[in-house]
Design a protein around this motif. Structure first.
Motif, PDB file in Angstrom:
ATOM      1  N   ILE A  36       0.807  -1.219   0.000  1.00 16.88           N
ATOM      2  CA  ILE A  36       0.000   0.000   0.000  1.00 16.88           C
ATOM      3  C   ILE A  36       0.840   1.270   0.000  1.00 16.88           C
ATOM      4  O   ILE A  36       0.562   2.211  -0.755  1.00 16.88           O
ATOM      5  CB  ILE A  36      -0.992  -0.007   1.187  1.00 16.88           C
ATOM      6  N   PRO A  37       1.923   1.393   0.810  1.00 20.69           N
ATOM      7  CA  PRO A  37       2.707   2.643   0.815  1.00 20.69           C
ATOM      8  C   PRO A  37       3.355   2.969  -0.536  1.00 20.69           C
ATOM      9  O   PRO A  37       3.718   4.115  -0.787  1.00 20.69           O
ATOM     10  CB  PRO A  37       3.775   2.389   1.884  1.00 20.69           C
ATOM     11  N   HIS A  38       3.492   1.967  -1.387  1.00 22.41           N
ATOM     12  CA  HIS A  38       4.172   2.163  -2.673  1.00 22.41           C
ATOM     13  C   HIS A  38       3.191   2.380  -3.830  1.00 22.41           C
ATOM     14  O   HIS A  38       3.619   2.591  -4.964  1.00 22.41           O
ATOM     15  CB  HIS A  38       5.058   0.944  -2.989  1.00 22.41           C
ATOM     16  N   LEU A  39       1.903   2.358  -3.554  1.00 24.75           N
ATOM     17  CA  LEU A  39       0.895   2.512  -4.603  1.00 24.75           C
ATOM     18  C   LEU A  39       0.455   3.963  -4.708  1.00 24.75           C
ATOM     19  O   LEU A  39       0.445   4.691  -3.719  1.00 24.75           O
ATOM     20  CB  LEU A  39      -0.317   1.625  -4.309  1.00 24.75           C
ATOM     21  N   THR A  40       0.123   4.388  -5.931  1.00 23.77           N
ATOM     22  CA  THR A  40      -0.393   5.744  -6.158  1.00 23.77           C
ATOM     23  C   THR A  40      -1.909   5.732  -6.064  1.00 23.77           C
ATOM     24  O   THR A  40      -2.545   4.703  -6.366  1.00 23.77           O
ATOM     25  CB  THR A  40       0.031   6.262  -7.540  1.00 23.77           C
ATOM     26  N   PRO A  41      -2.508   6.839  -5.639  1.00 22.58           N
ATOM     27  CA  PRO A  41      -3.976   6.865  -5.506  1.00 22.58           C
ATOM     28  C   PRO A  41      -4.662   6.780  -6.860  1.00 22.58           C
ATOM     29  O   PRO A  41      -4.114   7.180  -7.890  1.00 22.58           O
ATOM     30  CB  PRO A  41      -4.240   8.206  -4.830  1.00 22.58           C
ATOM     31  N   LEU A  42      -5.867   6.269  -6.868  1.00 19.41           N
ATOM     32  CA  LEU A  42      -6.664   6.199  -8.092  1.00 19.41           C
ATOM     33  C   LEU A  42      -7.129   7.598  -8.487  1.00 19.41           C
ATOM     34  O   LEU A  42      -7.281   8.474  -7.626  1.00 19.41           O
ATOM     35  CB  LEU A  42      -7.878   5.300  -7.876  1.00 19.41           C
ATOM     36  N   PRO A  43      -7.325   7.849  -9.790  1.00 22.79           N
ATOM     37  CA  PRO A  43      -7.826   9.167 -10.209  1.00 22.79           C
ATOM     38  C   PRO A  43      -9.229   9.408  -9.674  1.00 22.79           C
ATOM     39  O   PRO A  43      -9.972   8.465  -9.371  1.00 22.79           O
ATOM     40  CB  PRO A  43      -7.809   9.075 -11.741  1.00 22.79           C
ATOM     41  N   GLU A  44      -9.596  10.685  -9.581  1.00 22.11           N
ATOM     42  CA  GLU A  44     -10.912  11.032  -9.069  1.00 22.11           C
ATOM     43  C   GLU A  44     -12.019  10.534  -9.989  1.00 22.11           C
ATOM     44  O   GLU A  44     -13.072  10.088  -9.537  1.00 22.11           O
ATOM     45  CB  GLU A  44     -11.025  12.547  -8.903  1.00 22.11           C
ATOM     46  N   GLN A  45     -11.787  10.612 -11.304  1.00 20.84           N
ATOM     47  CA  GLN A  45     -12.771  10.122 -12.262  1.00 20.84           C
ATOM     48  C   GLN A  45     -12.382   8.736 -12.743  1.00 20.84           C
ATOM     49  O   GLN A  45     -11.210   8.470 -13.012  1.00 20.84           O
ATOM     50  CB  GLN A  45     -12.877  11.068 -13.458  1.00 20.84           C
ATOM     51  N   ARG A  46     -13.352   7.886 -12.857  1.00 20.52           N
ATOM     52  CA  ARG A  46     -13.111   6.519 -13.280  1.00 20.52           C
ATOM     53  C   ARG A  46     -12.562   6.475 -14.695  1.00 20.52           C
ATOM     54  O   ARG A  46     -13.055   7.166 -15.580  1.00 20.52           O
ATOM     55  CB  ARG A  46     -14.408   5.719 -13.192  1.00 20.52           C
ATOM     56  N   PHE A  47     -11.528   5.673 -14.916  1.00 22.21           N
ATOM     57  CA  PHE A  47     -10.939   5.538 -16.244  1.00 22.21           C
ATOM     58  C   PHE A  47     -11.889   4.766 -17.157  1.00 22.21           C
ATOM     59  O   PHE A  47     -12.438   3.737 -16.766  1.00 22.21           O
ATOM     60  CB  PHE A  47      -9.606   4.805 -16.165  1.00 22.21           C
ATOM     61  N   VAL A  48     -12.082   5.309 -18.348  1.00 24.64           N
ATOM     62  CA  VAL A  48     -12.945   4.660 -19.335  1.00 24.64           C
ATOM     63  C   VAL A  48     -12.078   4.161 -20.482  1.00 24.64           C
ATOM     64  O   VAL A  48     -11.462   4.957 -21.204  1.00 24.64           O
ATOM     65  CB  VAL A  48     -14.015   5.639 -19.871  1.00 24.64           C
ATOM     66  N   GLY A  49     -11.978   2.881 -20.629  1.00 25.15           N
ATOM     67  CA  GLY A  49     -11.174   2.320 -21.699  1.00 25.15           C
ATOM     68  C   GLY A  49     -11.882   2.428 -23.035  1.00 25.15           C
ATOM     69  O   GLY A  49     -13.104   2.276 -23.114  1.00 25.15           O
TER      70      GLY A  49
END
Length: 240
Positions: A36-49
């Motif tokens: 967890i300490p090495h992970l970046t936060p998810l973007p505020e808006q959901r990624f749309v592929g």
């Protein structure tokens, strides 16, 4: 109620997060807590592929997408590009290296053509290559000779751009009045090639439409042309 507890218990047993991984020899849930300490936060808006679609750019510098056409820079005419929808409202056009070369707002109406003037600017600055730009340049220079343009396009439907380009090159060397008289003669003889126009101009002052064109040492027949115009074409080309 017992059935619900039974299902939850089975779900917990089947949950891979609590199994010991054969490679790490750790439970996945324990490994996740350590990472967890090495992970970046998810973007505020959901990624749309989205899926990029390939298209070949027409010689009019346009690509088709969902029933409409969108312009791309003229240097990409005839090449393969990729189309990608962005934010659900815009169309991105990418080159082979996936670099964005054009962006348009998606048209809400099918059958429309969305273009940007700067995409055609190189063609207007230098010798034009596409029929659309050539026709535009011809009508801008000779606005009263749309009938000649229509005849040329019909008679040389396989490659009208080549003949139209030749006519515009002649317009750089001869006065507009002389070309206009040559256009009138071409319409009378129903011969719309750039070779015919060049022959008239090189022979001297083009005659009026009511008179037969003449060349040094040779004369064109005055009979109206009905079907085969090749005889007149060869006669003019041989006189140059």
């Amino acid at each position: 109620m017992l059935d619900l507890h039974y299902q939850l218990a089975r779900f917990a047993e089947d949950d891979l997060d609590v199994y010991v991984h054969a490679t790490t020899q750790e439970r996945a849930i324990d490994r996740f807590q350590a990472e967890i300490p090495h992970l970046t936060p998810l973007p505020e808006q959901r990624f749309v592929g989205t899926l990029a679609l390939s298209r070949k750019v027409s010689w009019d510098c346009l690509v088709s997408f969902r029933g409409s056409r969108y312009s791309v820079p003229a240097v990409y005419a005839g090449q393969l590009v990729w189309l990608l929808v962005s934010r659900g409202t815009h169309l991105l056009v990418l080159d082979a290296r996936r670099a964005v070369i054009a962006e348009h707002a998606l048209s809400p109406t099918k059958g429309t053509t969305v273009s940007q003037d700067e995409h055609y600017a190189p063609l207007r600055r230098g010798p034009a290559r596409t029929y659309v730009v050539l026709a535009e340049q011809f009508l801008a220079r000779f606005p009263h000779h749309a009938a000649f343009l229509a005849g040329l396009t019909t008679q040389h439907k396989l490659n009208p751009a080549a003949h139209l380009r030749g006519v515009l090159e002649l317009a750089l060397l001869y006065e507009a009045a002389r070309l206009e008289r040559a256009f009138a003669v071409a319409q009378e003889y129903q011969t719309y090639s750039q070779g015919f126009i060049r022959g008239l101009l090189e022979s001297g002052e083009p005659p009026t439409a009511s008179a037969a064109p003449s060349l040094p040492g040779r004369a064109l027949p005055t009979a109206p042309v009905q079907c085969d115009l090749g005889r007149y074409q060869r006669l003019l080309e041989g006189a140059r």
